[in-house]
Design an enzyme around this catalytic site. Structure first.
Site, mmCIF file in Angstrom:
data_model
loop_
_atom_site.group_PDB
_atom_site.id
_atom_site.type_symbol
_atom_site.label_atom_id
_atom_site.label_comp_id
_atom_site.label_asym_id
_atom_site.label_seq_id
_atom_site.Cartn_x
_atom_site.Cartn_y
_atom_site.Cartn_z
ATOM 1 N N ASP A 166 -4.938 0.706 1.113
ATOM 2 C CA ASP A 166 -5.492 -0.630 0.874
ATOM 3 C C ASP A 166 -6.914 -0.564 0.327
ATOM 4 O O ASP A 166 -7.335 -1.462 -0.412
ATOM 5 C CB ASP A 166 -5.446 -1.459 2.164
ATOM 6 C CG ASP A 166 -4.055 -2.041 2.401
ATOM 7 O OD1 ASP A 166 -3.410 -2.447 1.415
ATOM 8 O OD2 ASP A 166 -3.618 -2.079 3.568
ATOM 9 N N SER B 161 0.835 -1.212 0.000
ATOM 10 C CA SER B 161 0.000 0.000 0.000
ATOM 11 C C SER B 161 0.866 1.258 0.000
ATOM 12 O O SER B 161 0.367 2.349 -0.265
ATOM 13 C CB SER B 161 -0.947 0.003 1.205
ATOM 14 O OG SER B 161 -0.231 0.067 2.426
ATOM 15 N N HIS B 162 2.156 1.120 0.295
ATOM 16 C CA HIS B 162 3.041 2.289 0.304
ATOM 17 C C HIS B 162 4.332 2.047 -0.483
ATOM 18 O O HIS B 162 5.331 2.703 -0.248
ATOM 19 C CB HIS B 162 3.302 2.752 1.739
ATOM 20 C CG HIS B 162 2.049 3.318 2.342
ATOM 21 N ND1 HIS B 162 1.061 2.522 2.871
ATOM 22 C CD2 HIS B 162 1.595 4.579 2.421
ATOM 23 C CE1 HIS B 162 0.059 3.279 3.265
ATOM 24 N NE2 HIS B 162 0.355 4.537 3.017
ATOM 25 N N ASP C 206 3.658 -1.177 12.956
ATOM 26 C CA ASP C 206 3.278 0.050 12.246
ATOM 27 C C ASP C 206 1.840 -0.131 11.812
ATOM 28 O O ASP C 206 1.549 -0.957 10.949
ATOM 29 C CB ASP C 206 4.201 0.234 11.032
ATOM 30 C CG ASP C 206 3.784 1.404 10.160
ATOM 31 O OD1 ASP C 206 3.003 2.257 10.637
ATOM 32 O OD2 ASP C 206 4.253 1.473 9.008
ATOM 33 N N LEU C 207 0.926 0.609 12.416
ATOM 34 C CA LEU C 207 -0.486 0.391 12.099
ATOM 35 C C LEU C 207 -1.272 1.673 11.987
ATOM 36 O O LEU C 207 -1.101 2.601 12.765
ATOM 37 C CB LEU C 207 -1.124 -0.531 13.154
ATOM 38 C CG LEU C 207 -0.886 -0.258 14.624
ATOM 39 C CD1 LEU C 207 -1.926 0.674 15.188
ATOM 40 C CD2 LEU C 207 -0.895 -1.580 15.383
ATOM 41 N N THR D 107 -6.148 8.714 8.763
ATOM 42 C CA THR D 107 -5.904 7.286 9.014
ATOM 43 C C THR D 107 -4.767 7.099 10.030
ATOM 44 O O THR D 107 -4.523 5.981 10.507
ATOM 45 C CB THR D 107 -5.591 6.544 7.699
ATOM 46 O OG1 THR D 107 -4.700 7.355 6.924
ATOM 47 C CG2 THR D 107 -6.844 6.299 6.899
ATOM 48 N N ALA E 251 3.830 7.910 3.101
ATOM 49 C CA ALA E 251 4.566 6.639 3.084
ATOM 50 C C ALA E 251 4.200 5.787 4.286
ATOM 51 O O ALA E 251 3.459 6.193 5.178
ATOM 52 C CB ALA E 251 6.059 6.948 3.095
ATOM 53 N N LEU F 197 5.204 4.171 7.856
ATOM 54 C CA LEU F 197 5.890 4.849 8.973
ATOM 55 C C LEU F 197 7.041 4.028 9.538
ATOM 56 O O LEU F 197 7.948 4.583 10.170
ATOM 57 C CB LEU F 197 4.835 5.139 10.052
ATOM 58 C CG LEU F 197 5.090 6.259 11.039
ATOM 59 C CD1 LEU F 197 5.491 7.557 10.360
ATOM 60 C CD2 LEU F 197 3.853 6.482 11.906
ATOM 61 N N GLY G 21 5.649 -7.249 12.165
ATOM 62 C CA GLY G 21 6.916 -6.984 11.471
ATOM 63 C C GLY G 21 7.548 -8.239 10.888
ATOM 64 O O GLY G 21 8.420 -8.143 10.016
HETATM 65 P P1 NDP Z 1 -1.612 -3.793 8.817
HETATM 66 O O1 NDP Z 1 -2.937 -3.865 9.470
HETATM 67 O O2 NDP Z 1 -1.375 -4.591 7.614
HETATM 68 O O3 NDP Z 1 -0.468 -4.194 9.858
HETATM 69 C C1 NDP Z 1 -0.326 -3.491 11.055
HETATM 70 C C2 NDP Z 1 0.770 -4.107 11.898
HETATM 71 O O4 NDP Z 1 0.301 -5.359 12.410
HETATM 72 C C3 NDP Z 1 2.048 -4.410 11.137
HETATM 73 O O5 NDP Z 1 3.140 -4.167 11.968
HETATM 74 C C4 NDP Z 1 1.892 -5.890 10.788
HETATM 75 O O6 NDP Z 1 3.129 -6.567 10.630
HETATM 76 C C5 NDP Z 1 1.154 -6.410 11.986
HETATM 77 N N1 NDP Z 1 0.294 -7.537 11.695
HETATM 78 C C6 NDP Z 1 -0.616 -7.650 10.713
HETATM 79 N N2 NDP Z 1 -1.264 -8.825 10.801
HETATM 80 C C7 NDP Z 1 -0.732 -9.484 11.853
HETATM 81 C C8 NDP Z 1 -0.961 -10.754 12.449
HETATM 82 N N3 NDP Z 1 -1.885 -11.602 11.972
HETATM 83 N N4 NDP Z 1 -0.223 -11.105 13.531
HETATM 84 C C9 NDP Z 1 0.710 -10.264 14.029
HETATM 85 N N5 NDP Z 1 0.988 -9.051 13.506
HETATM 86 C C10 NDP Z 1 0.263 -8.663 12.426
HETATM 87 O O7 NDP Z 1 -1.203 -2.263 8.503
HETATM 88 P P2 NDP Z 1 -2.167 -1.015 8.268
HETATM 89 O O8 NDP Z 1 -3.080 -1.374 7.177
HETATM 90 O O9 NDP Z 1 -2.723 -0.563 9.540
HETATM 91 O O10 NDP Z 1 -1.119 0.056 7.755
HETATM 92 C C11 NDP Z 1 -0.434 -0.155 6.540
HETATM 93 C C12 NDP Z 1 0.580 0.918 6.310
HETATM 94 O O11 NDP Z 1 -0.045 2.151 5.977
HETATM 95 C C13 NDP Z 1 1.505 1.242 7.489
HETATM 96 O O12 NDP Z 1 2.845 1.127 7.038
HETATM 97 C C14 NDP Z 1 1.198 2.685 7.828
HETATM 98 O O13 NDP Z 1 2.299 3.447 8.285
HETATM 99 C C15 NDP Z 1 0.725 3.207 6.481
HETATM 100 N N6 NDP Z 1 -0.079 4.413 6.631
HETATM 101 C C16 NDP Z 1 0.498 5.618 6.368
HETATM 102 C C17 NDP Z 1 -0.220 6.786 6.557
HETATM 103 C C18 NDP Z 1 0.407 8.101 6.354
HETATM 104 O O14 NDP Z 1 -0.252 9.108 6.589
HETATM 105 N N7 NDP Z 1 1.646 8.193 5.929
HETATM 106 C C19 NDP Z 1 -1.622 6.743 6.981
HETATM 107 C C20 NDP Z 1 -2.105 5.423 7.264
HETATM 108 C C21 NDP Z 1 -1.364 4.287 7.076
HETATM 109 P P3 NDP Z 1 3.672 -6.934 9.147
HETATM 110 O O15 NDP Z 1 4.052 -5.602 8.537
HETATM 111 O O16 NDP Z 1 4.816 -7.826 9.355
HETATM 112 O O17 NDP Z 1 2.530 -7.579 8.412
HETATM 113 O O1 PYC Z 2 -2.877 4.657 3.435
HETATM 114 O O2 PYC Z 2 -4.134 5.819 4.798
HETATM 115 C C1 PYC Z 2 -3.181 5.721 4.012
HETATM 116 C C2 PYC Z 2 -2.339 6.917 3.771
HETATM 117 C C3 PYC Z 2 -2.640 8.211 3.985
HETATM 118 C C4 PYC Z 2 -1.541 8.958 3.600
HETATM 119 C C5 PYC Z 2 -0.613 8.097 3.157
HETATM 120 N N1 PYC Z 2 -1.101 6.851 3.285
#
Ligand code: NDP
Ligand code: PYC
Length: 346
Positions: free
Chosen positions: A196, A55-56, A186-187, A168, A130, A132, A314
């Site tokens: 996504d 997604s990033h 990172d969530l 988000t 991106a 985080l 991670g």
């Molecule tokens: P996910 O829900 O895919 O994952 C969140 C975290 O949980 C990760 O560290 C992941 O590890 C871990 N994880 C996922 N599934 C499991 C599991 N079954 N058991 C244990 N650990 C698990 O991520 P999000 O969709 O919440 O976020 C995706 C990305 O979007 C992030 O990198 C975030 O920084 C980015 N983002 C950026 C924004 C911005 O403004 N720049 C805004 C919003 C989101 P693993 O990575 O190993 O799967």
């Molecule tokens: O995936 O929510 C997201 C996001 C917002 C800004 C960058 N990524």
């Protein structure tokens, strides 16, 4: 993501990490970034692709190009770093990207962390588009503990409210372990990252229930209904909502950046990057009393495995990183053609 989506094999080509970084750097430079900014964003985006953080990863490049072309963000901005207190660094990103602002302040932040035991970096007037984890993981590789938050753009309905307000708003954390890779999570504080939702819409997939609402506020599993006037929900109801509120406070109110609802990009068609703020808190665990932190984190992980845990946050990323290091980073042929075309433009 979708419970019933068939796996479709897409023809792909593999690239090494340096080759992908070079391609992306060329794109960023061709589309208005100075060399250091281009390098920084290229490394970030390529690392996300290498780790399967799709997604990033390269999925974002079209958005970067579009936002740069709109004039909304300054790819040539020079961040202004201020040493404001014994444990406080402040950066005005000058309407540029957050990652070069962090890079410019990083050494001062680490020096302050080592001397004071803890230090904060407040970035404002910045755009973060991106993942985080790349911002925190390197601190843990140096034996430090790091926490970062960034707010984004209004698309999440606070728990109990009727309309979207929060971004988000992800939270990323990294801590060293005595052996092996640092512990990193990172969530997004939304039920799903906006990226996504976009990917699901492109693939024509449905989302799981409980993630978003349509333009009438009705629950929906259709990603297009969320993107076209609908909104996302926080993860975990009132708990995720409280964390998202905290992110707005730390990343915007504390840094001097915009709240997710405070900027208006409507005069910049093509703008995609949230113009907000970011906070990093870095801690030197060696200053704490008692046993080594890295040994203690190792013990916690050992105990988690002992009670049956199969997957640490991670870990999937690390496994994908190892696969990419062995076999190269697979990119769909069509996507690679688009990237190469962007590298020729400008
Ligand atoms: P996910 O829900 O895919 O994952 C969140 C975290 O949980 C990760 O560290 C992941 O590890 C871990 N994880 C996922 N599934 C499991 C599991 N079954 N058991 C244990 N650990 C698990 O991520 P999000 O969709 O919440 O976020 C995706 C990305 O979007 C992030 O990198 C975030 O920084 C980015 N983002 C950026 C924004 C911005 O403004 N720049 C805004 C919003 C989101 P693993 O990575 O190993 O799967
Ligand atoms: O995936 O929510 C997201 C996001 C917002 C800004 C960058 N990524």
């Amino acid at each position: 993501m979708s419970a019933s989506s068939p796996v479709v094999e897409v023809p792909s080509e593999t690239l090494s990490l340096p080759a992908l970084v070079q391609l992306l750097q060329t794109i960023f430079q061709r589309h208005g970034c100075r060399a250091e900014v281009a390098r920084c964003l290229a490394e970030n985006c390529a690392a996300a692709e290498r780790d399967g953080a799709h997604s990033h990863g390269v999925f974002r490049i079209q958005g970067y190009v579009s936002t740069l072309a709109s004039g909304w963000v300054d790819g040539r901005a020079l961040p202004v770093v201020e040493d404001v207190a014994a444990a406080f660094v402040r950066v005005d990103a000058a309407n540029g990207f957050a990652q070069p602002a962090l890079a410019a302040a990083r050494q001062l932040l680490v020096d302050k962390t080592r001397s004071a035991g803890i230090a904060l970096l407040a970035i404002r007037n910045s755009h973060h588009f991106a993942a985080l984890w790349p911002d925190v993981e390197p601190f843990a590789e140096e034996g430090l503990v790091a926490l970062s938050v960034v707010n984004s753009m209004t698309c999440v309905v606070p728990h109990g409210a009727d309309r979207p307000l929060f971004g988000t708003n992800p939270i990323a954390f990294a801590a060293p372990q005595a052996q092996g890779q640092p512990i990193v999570f990172d969530l997004a504080t939304s039920a799903i990252a906006h990226g996504d939702v976009q990917i699901a819409a492109r693939k024509g997939e449905r989302l799981p229930p409980g993630i978003g609402v349509d333009s009438l506020g009705q629950p929906t599993q259709d990603p297009r209904a969320i993107l076209e006037g609908g909104a996302l929900l926080p993860f975990g109801g009132h708990k995720g909502s409280a964390l998202s509120m905290m992110v707005e406070l730390l990343a915007a109110a504390l840094t001097g950046g915009n709240f997710s609802f405070e900027f208006d990009w409507s005069d910049h068609p093509g703008a995609r990057t949230p113009w907000t703020g970011q906070l990093l808190i870095v801690i030197d665990p060696s200053k704490a009393a008692g046993q080594s932190f890295a040994e203690r984190s190792q013990e916690l992980v050992r105990q988690m495995h002992a009670v049956g845990l199969k997957r640490l946050p991670g870990e999937r990323r690390q496994q994908q990183r190892e696969r990419s290091q062995q076999h190269g980073i697979a990119i769909a042929v069509e996507q690679l053609q688009q990237l190469r075309a962007l590298a020729e433009e400008g």
